[in-house]
Write an enzyme that holds these catalytic residues in place. Structure first.
Site, PDB file in Angstrom:
ATOM      1  N   HIS A   1       0.824  -1.210   0.000  1.00  0.00           N
ATOM      2  CA  HIS A   1       0.000   0.000   0.000  1.00  0.00           C
ATOM      3  C   HIS A   1       0.856   1.256   0.000  1.00  0.00           C
ATOM      4  CE1 HIS A   1      -2.266  -3.282   1.965  1.00  0.00           C
ATOM      5  NE2 HIS A   1      -3.219  -2.875   1.138  1.00  0.00           N
TER       6      HIS A   1
HETATM    7  S1  FES Z   1       1.642  -0.679   3.348  1.00  0.00           S
HETATM    8 FE1  FES Z   1       0.001  -1.970   3.618  1.00  0.00          FE
HETATM    9  S2  FES Z   1       0.943  -3.770   4.241  1.00  0.00           S
HETATM   10 FE2  FES Z   1       2.590  -2.436   4.002  1.00  0.00          FE
END
Ligand code: FES
Length: 241
Positions: free
Chosen positions: A206
């Site tokens: 993410h």
């Molecule tokens: S940024 Fe979502 S799991 Fe690492």
């Protein structure tokens, strides 16, 4: 005529005798009643069969004399009793201790599990400026041999602007060695080393960016990368766990 008179006399005499004979038992019965109910009876002559006359005893008491403790041996018996009670108490306590100890030992981790609980790493095989990932308790652990420039960069960050404020000195035991769990604090992905906007680690899941001290700088992750238990038992050796 004489004969008739004689018969009359005899009949009268017989009638008187019969009357006297009938009255005699009644007199005797009355006398007996008087003796039974009278207050003038002398009872001192009466003897009860329960007053100890040997002839009337029906209970036989056994002779216990041979079971009686001879005089002077009571103390000897007490010492023996104390010895037996003390010995049995000590044996019972030892048995109970062994049982509890065995039970607790059975609950503890086995030798192979304990061996996996700690991982030993030879640091001499990790050159400066390089990352190594090892597996410890099923998790990835990042070991970074930091350069002096990286250490300086980590220390000059203003921690008041960090999402999870933590100085670099709190995250390391030796400044050149950074040891941390390789699990993103957002949702648990494994970040990539030597990547991201801050030259540390980048989580592609993410888009979280960690700096050269493993602190979160950008992205959705809420916390810095976690530091596990570790120590340096001797120079050039690292033990994790
Ligand atoms: S940024 Fe979502 S799991 Fe690492």
């Amino acid at each position: 005529m004489n004969c008739v008179r004689t018969s009359a006399i005899r009949a009268a005499a017989t009638s008187r005798f019969a009357t006297a004979a009938a009255a005699a038992p009644r007199t005797a019965a009355a006398a007996s009643m008087q003796v039974r109910h009278g207050s003038s009876i002398d009872t001192s002559e009466y003897q009860s069969p329960f007053l100890g006359a040997t002839a009337y005893r029906t209970t036989k008491i056994p002779d216990f004399s041979k079971y009686r403790v001879p005089a002077g041996t009571a103390r000897k018996n007490q010492v023996f009793s104390y010895f037996m009670v003390g010995t049995m108490g000590a044996l019972s306590a030892a048995g109970a201790k062994a049982t509890v100890q065995d039970f607790l030992v059975s609950l503890s981790a086995s030798a192979d599990v304990l061996a996996m609980a700690k991982v030993e790493v030879d640091l001499s095989s990790i050159p400066e400026g390089k990352n190594v990932i090892i597996k410890w308790r099923g998790k990835p652990v990042f070991i970074r041999h930091r350069t002096p420039d990286e250490i300086m960069e980590a220390n000059k960050v203003d921690i008041s602007k960090l999402r999870d404020p933590q100085p670099d000195a709190e995250r390391v035991k030796k400044p050149e060695w950074l040891v941390m769990l390789g699990i993103c604090t957002h949702l648990g992905c494994v970040p990539i080393g030597e990547a991201g906007d801050y030259g540390g680690w980048f989580c592609p899941c993410h888009g979280s960016h960690y700096d050269i001290s493993g602190r979160i700088r950008k992205g959705p992750a809420p916390l810095n990368l976690e530091i596990p238990e570790y120590e340096f038992p001797e120079e050039g050796k690292l033990v994790i766990g």
